[in-house]
Design a protein around this motif. Sequence first.
Motif, PDB file in Angstrom:
ATOM      1  N   VAL A  82      -7.948   7.606 -11.294  1.00 40.98           N
ATOM      2  CA  VAL A  82      -6.788   7.828 -10.450  1.00 40.98           C
ATOM      3  C   VAL A  82      -7.365   8.347  -9.140  1.00 40.98           C
ATOM      4  O   VAL A  82      -7.978   9.418  -9.105  1.00 40.98           O
ATOM      5  N   MET A  83      -7.233   7.539  -8.079  1.00 39.59           N
ATOM      6  CA  MET A  83      -7.871   7.898  -6.812  1.00 39.59           C
ATOM      7  C   MET A  83      -6.812   8.153  -5.763  1.00 39.59           C
ATOM      8  O   MET A  83      -5.918   7.328  -5.582  1.00 39.59           O
ATOM      9  N   ASP A  84      -6.895   9.288  -5.103  1.00 43.46           N
ATOM     10  CA  ASP A  84      -5.900   9.539  -4.057  1.00 43.46           C
ATOM     11  C   ASP A  84      -6.535   9.545  -2.674  1.00 43.46           C
ATOM     12  O   ASP A  84      -7.710   9.863  -2.523  1.00 43.46           O
ATOM     13  N   GLY A  85      -5.758   9.082  -1.697  1.00 42.26           N
ATOM     14  CA  GLY A  85      -6.273   9.012  -0.328  1.00 42.26           C
ATOM     15  C   GLY A  85      -5.257   8.443   0.624  1.00 42.26           C
ATOM     16  O   GLY A  85      -4.053   8.712   0.504  1.00 42.26           O
ATOM     17  N   ARG A  86      -5.747   7.655   1.591  1.00 45.51           N
ATOM     18  CA  ARG A  86      -4.867   7.048   2.590  1.00 45.51           C
ATOM     19  C   ARG A  86      -4.949   5.528   2.552  1.00 45.51           C
ATOM     20  O   ARG A  86      -4.005   4.846   2.904  1.00 45.51           O
ATOM     21  N   ASP A  87      -6.132   5.028   2.179  1.00 47.15           N
ATOM     22  CA  ASP A  87      -6.381   3.581   2.278  1.00 47.15           C
ATOM     23  C   ASP A  87      -6.868   3.026   0.942  1.00 47.15           C
ATOM     24  O   ASP A  87      -7.555   2.013   0.913  1.00 47.15           O
ATOM     25  N   ILE A  88      -6.561   3.683  -0.138  1.00 51.18           N
ATOM     26  CA  ILE A  88      -7.122   3.258  -1.433  1.00 51.18           C
ATOM     27  C   ILE A  88      -6.500   1.926  -1.873  1.00 51.18           C
ATOM     28  O   ILE A  88      -7.217   0.964  -2.166  1.00 51.18           O
ATOM     29  N   GLY A  89      -5.169   1.863  -1.891  1.00 52.90           N
ATOM     30  CA  GLY A  89      -4.517   0.620  -2.309  1.00 52.90           C
ATOM     31  C   GLY A  89      -4.688  -0.506  -1.301  1.00 52.90           C
ATOM     32  O   GLY A  89      -4.779  -1.671  -1.664  1.00 52.90           O
ATOM     33  N   SER A  90      -4.755  -0.153  -0.022  1.00 52.78           N
ATOM     34  CA  SER A  90      -4.808  -1.180   1.018  1.00 52.78           C
ATOM     35  C   SER A  90      -6.219  -1.668   1.290  1.00 52.78           C
ATOM     36  O   SER A  90      -6.419  -2.788   1.725  1.00 52.78           O
ATOM     37  N   HIS A  91      -7.218  -0.836   1.044  1.00 52.12           N
ATOM     38  CA  HIS A  91      -8.566  -1.188   1.503  1.00 52.12           C
ATOM     39  C   HIS A  91      -9.667  -0.959   0.460  1.00 52.12           C
ATOM     40  O   HIS A  91     -10.472  -1.838   0.199  1.00 52.12           O
ATOM     41  N   VAL A  92      -9.696   0.231  -0.111  1.00 55.62           N
ATOM     42  CA  VAL A  92     -10.828   0.566  -1.003  1.00 55.62           C
ATOM     43  C   VAL A  92     -10.715  -0.163  -2.337  1.00 55.62           C
ATOM     44  O   VAL A  92     -11.676  -0.783  -2.806  1.00 55.62           O
ATOM     45  N   LEU A  93      -9.543  -0.087  -2.961  1.00 52.63           N
ATOM     46  CA  LEU A  93      -9.345  -0.745  -4.262  1.00 52.63           C
ATOM     47  C   LEU A  93      -8.145  -1.699  -4.177  1.00 52.63           C
ATOM     48  O   LEU A  93      -7.104  -1.464  -4.791  1.00 52.63           O
TER      49      LEU A  93
END
Length: 230
Positions: free
Chosen positions: A130-141
């Motif tokens: 479970v990864m939290d951030g700003r760009d995780i769904g859009s860019h990282v994963l």
Amino acid sequence: MHQDGDTRINIAIDGPAGAGKSTVARKVAEQLGYVYIDTGAMYRAVTLRARNAGITADQPAKLAELVRSLKIELEPGDQGQSVFVDGVDVTSQIRSREVTMQVSHIAANETVRDVLGQLQRSLAARKGVVMDGRDIGSHVLPDAELKVFLTASVKERAMRRHKEIADSQKITLEQLETEIAQRDKLDEQREISPLICASDAVVLDSTGMAIDEVIQAIVKLSRTKLAEAK
Ligand code: DC
């Protein structure tokens, strides 16, 4: 030991500052037996080290050299996650106001984002994070099976932060509101992987919701995605 047999998914939780992402992500991870990864802590760790080395956001080459040289590690702790840089525990230092005020500027650096993005992808390679951030769904994963965009009104986010800060007398609610709105703007307007809601993310507005309700809503969504992934 993971629940639901061997099938695991990745869960991305993005959203603006103070939306409750880290608490929610940590608890969701706990309930699913997954690993929680706080990517904001990584940007904060780089910011701290840049500050200590006297490197500012307008020195991109120096910043790039610094971030490539750092060894950043996250370990589960009682209060969320412990963060180590080159073996030194910086967990509390990265939460200082000074770091908070500068982190969005440092996080706009291309190499910083590249290096941390690679680290984040490698941590998620075996699924079950479970990864939290700003760009995780859009860019990282971009292939994360579940993407949640967690938000709340600026006022509500400022009120939550105000309660959290031990010496909250030193900062007024209005000041916090202004700072949060400023940080939102910087995160949303930066050129490289800004804060955006991925087109396939589930938007959860937690204004007026209890934290437990938010956690249960995401756990429920995860179970549905897990069943689909089997
Ligand atoms: O979630 P946080 O407040 O600890 O994040 C600190 C800063 O790091 C935030 O202002 C924006 C940046 N950040 C980012 O740019 N990308 C991420 N994936 C996570 C955080």
